[in-house]
Scaffold this motif. Sequence first.
Motif, PDB file in Angstrom:
ATOM      1  N   THR A 228      42.338  24.709  53.527  1.00  0.00           N
ATOM      2  CA  THR A 228      40.916  25.007  53.679  1.00  0.00           C
ATOM      3  C   THR A 228      40.377  25.562  52.370  1.00  0.00           C
ATOM      4  N   THR A 229      40.713  26.808  52.063  1.00  0.00           N
ATOM      5  CA  THR A 229      40.318  27.374  50.768  1.00  0.00           C
ATOM      6  C   THR A 229      41.509  27.529  49.825  1.00  0.00           C
ATOM      7  N   GLY A 230      42.726  27.376  50.333  1.00  0.00           N
ATOM      8  CA  GLY A 230      43.915  27.479  49.491  1.00  0.00           C
ATOM      9  C   GLY A 230      44.427  28.883  49.281  1.00  0.00           C
ATOM     10  N   THR A 231      43.808  29.876  49.916  1.00  0.00           N
ATOM     11  CA  THR A 231      44.222  31.263  49.663  1.00  0.00           C
ATOM     12  C   THR A 231      45.624  31.553  50.187  1.00  0.00           C
ATOM     13  N   THR A 232      45.948  31.053  51.367  1.00  0.00           N
ATOM     14  CA  THR A 232      47.288  31.298  51.920  1.00  0.00           C
ATOM     15  C   THR A 232      48.353  30.624  51.067  1.00  0.00           C
ATOM     16  N   LEU A 233      48.135  29.368  50.701  1.00  0.00           N
ATOM     17  CA  LEU A 233      49.098  28.655  49.864  1.00  0.00           C
ATOM     18  C   LEU A 233      49.259  29.339  48.513  1.00  0.00           C
ATOM     19  N   SER A 234      48.164  29.807  47.948  1.00  0.00           N
ATOM     20  CA  SER A 234      48.226  30.470  46.651  1.00  0.00           C
ATOM     21  C   SER A 234      49.000  31.774  46.736  1.00  0.00           C
ATOM     22  N   GLU A 235      48.803  32.525  47.808  1.00  0.00           N
ATOM     23  CA  GLU A 235      49.526  33.793  47.972  1.00  0.00           C
ATOM     24  C   GLU A 235      51.013  33.542  48.177  1.00  0.00           C
ATOM     25  N   CYS A 236      51.359  32.501  48.936  1.00  0.00           N
ATOM     26  CA  CYS A 236      52.768  32.130  49.092  1.00  0.00           C
ATOM     27  C   CYS A 236      53.376  31.751  47.741  1.00  0.00           C
TER      28      CYS A 236
END
Length: 270
Positions: A228-236
């Motif tokens: 969606t915004t990529g925030t979860t993937l980026s934090e991982c």
Amino acid sequence: MPFAFKPPRHEGLRRILSGVLSRAADVLFPPRCAACGGPPHDGPDATWCRACFEHLPFVVSPLCPRCGRPYASSEAMPDHLCGECLSDHFRFDAARSALIYEGPVRRGILQLKFGGKLHWAPALGRLAALHPPTRNLLDRSEVILPVPMHLRRVRRRGYNQAALLARFAGRMCSRPVAVDALVRTRFTRPQTRLSRHDRLRNVRGAFVVARPETVAGKAVVLLDDVFTTGTTLSECADALKDAGAAWVGAVTVARVVLGPGAPVAEKEPS
């Protein structure tokens, strides 16, 4: 004395027996298209019928070559970096999504996540390994890591849909899947209910690499259902790089196309 079946020791006999049982299962429980329930086609992924497969909204160029964000189709527009990637917003090195989050793809993801419709897992997970842009990232990886859910949410839902999708994708591209290398240590609010700013704050510091030896010095691909915004993937990705991962890619089944007046995502059913 009750009869106890012993599988044949010879590998060839085991393969024959497995094939016989598989064919018998197909006769007793014939496969069906995940979207419409009709007979599947004989292509590389037999979980869709030909009509449904040909209408799947695959992500194609023009797109951002780093995060995979699709742009409105135009013959004159080449691939180019989006504003977020120009400002180095993401911590992963590359991301790609197989499909646009709409139609039967959107319905399937929602039914898998919130409705317990597990037949969508192979249908959607295999698409990530079939679409060339996502397959290229998976082939580059040495290990696939599903985006983890907190244990409390796994117990409530009964499974992590990202782990199911990763297993089917990993099987198709012959890559190991490590479901317990990356863990979510903090219970967070569902991202679908938050603004972009709150999403980032919600997941910051929520992920920890439990088995650093699994990722240290390796090319790793994260796998999830929706970008969606990529925030979860980026934090991982941030946690993986802190643990020594040499390269981190991100693959999702679907991508939400954000734009003026477009919804960020669906709300999680209560």
